[in-house]
Structures are given as structure tokens and as C-alpha cells.
Design an enzyme around this catalytic site. Sequence first.
Site, PDB file in Angstrom:
ATOM      1  N   GLU A 146       0.851  -1.188   0.000  1.00  9.93           N
ATOM      2  CA  GLU A 146       0.000   0.000   0.000  1.00  9.93           C
ATOM      3  C   GLU A 146       0.881   1.230   0.000  1.00  9.93           C
ATOM      4  OE1 GLU A 146      -3.036   0.107   3.026  1.00  9.93           O
ATOM      5  OE2 GLU A 146      -2.949   2.292   3.182  1.00  9.93           O
ATOM      6  N   GLU A 151      -3.192  11.494   3.110  1.00  7.17           N
ATOM      7  CA  GLU A 151      -4.258  11.341   4.092  1.00  7.17           C
ATOM      8  C   GLU A 151      -4.226  12.579   4.979  1.00  7.17           C
ATOM      9  OE1 GLU A 151      -4.661   6.982   5.633  1.00  7.17           O
ATOM     10  OE2 GLU A 151      -2.517   7.449   5.538  1.00  7.17           O
TER      11      GLU A 151
END
Length: 281
Positions: A146, A151
Site C-alpha cells: 500500500e 491522508e
Amino acid sequence: MQRLAFFGLLFSVACTTTTDDEEAVWELVWEDEFRGEAGAPPDPDNWVFDIGTGDNGWGNNELQYYTDRPENIQQTGDGFLRVTAITEDFEGSAYTSARIKTQGLREYEYGRIRARIRTPVERAIWPAFWMLGADLPENPWPLAGEIDIMEVFGVRAVGSAIHGPGYSGGQNINFPYLLGEDNVAGFDADFHEYEVLWDPQQIVWIIDGTITGVATPADLPGGAAWVFDHEFFFLLNLAVGGNPVQAPDATTPQTASMDVDFIKVYERVNPLIDPNAPTEE
């Protein structure tokens, strides 16, 4: 699906904004500028929906139910994709939102990835632009890898990270970026550009032209595998709650939206010249 060619990268990162010299290095291979009509869903040639609550709140104890409704996700008609989280009772959940991905449609190995995004920053609201290994589900997370491009965890805090076997979840390799205290507006006040330069054995994160992190196999725990040398797909989502963020309270808004201006993927067509390298007389 496409493997992007990369030729001997020297990460002085001399060019991180669009210039004539940079255009000689990078070739655009895919983009979505979200120019559909107002109310239209994201282009089905590029995106598919995740629907529902996933396994254990998508693995993070998230609280929303993801839908494909225009109330939660639509093109605005003026060149943006808007993802909206709403406080409402829906299919047993107290919130709705949207999560889309390019899995099976747009998958790449290496390259330069750019996105321009305006994010909400309210309590319990968790916007993200990220990547997962295209060998899912055959190779379960975190073995497939990932790459978290962006974010937002607060008005001035952006997280970028990699997850893999032995360095996932709360033990990920991460590179937080904080706006200066003089920037009182925060990440929600305007669009910001998030960028990743990704080649064999190295990933570089850039926010608004500033390098904010560099990850290599040397950063991993002893014996851990570098799992970023294969195709990945993109995800965009706006979560409510979840392990990394605060729980909702009375200050959590009834609606919160993330606007995406564009996503672009480039292939390296020429090696980057190190401006510090000695020149021949």
C-alpha cells in the site's frame, strides 16, 4: 494495465513543477480531469465503486456506508469530482460517503503521479488518495503493498506512508507533513498538489513542490520485503471515523466534501540529469 518504463533515476528531484525541461523527462500516459456534466458519476472507464461497510469498517473501524449515489459522489460540471460524507441513517450506518478505485482499469508500475485536491479537515473526517497492489486479492494485504499518497488528519497535518509485510497498520513507514503555523488557513482553504515519484527501490512524496518523504528498502525493518515493484491501482475515499482519527462528536459536520481537480500519471521517457554531476570540459 501498463508497466511504466523507468530509466536510471537520480532523485535530486530537479524538476517537480511543470517546465519545458520536465516535459522532456515525463510523458503523460493517463489523466482524469473530471470534466463530466454536473451530477454525473466518475467515468466508468476509469473508476469502479466500493459499496457498503467492508470487513470491520474497511479494516479500520470506519463508520460510514459507501454508496454510488450522486449525493455522495458526483462530477460538479465545472471540472471537479466531489466526494461528500453525510450524517444520515443508511443501511444500518450513521454516515454515508463514497470510495472509488481504478482496480482492473488503470494499474501502473512506477512513474510520476500527481493530484490536485481540496480536503475537509473537520473532526472524524478522513480524506485519502492512495494505492494498493494490483495482485489483490490473490496476495492479501499487506503483502500486496500500500502506498498512501495523501491522508489528511487535521487542518495542518498530512500523512504519507507505505505499508507492507512487517510494516503495516500502526507500524507503517510514514512521513507526516505539517503546514507552518503562519499558514493559518490550513489544507481545507484551497487546493494542494500531491505528488509521488516512484521507481524501482525508491518512492518520493512531494506536496506543493516540497519533498516531504523518501522511502527505500533501507527504511524497512530487518528482513522485511520491499513490495512495490509491481502494478498498483488508485483509490479515492472520504471516511468517517476509523482507527487513525478522532471519533465523531457534536462538532463533526453534517456534511463534508473533498474536491478533486485532476489525477495524472506520467511515464519516464528520459533519464533525469543530476544538476550536481560534474560536466565534461
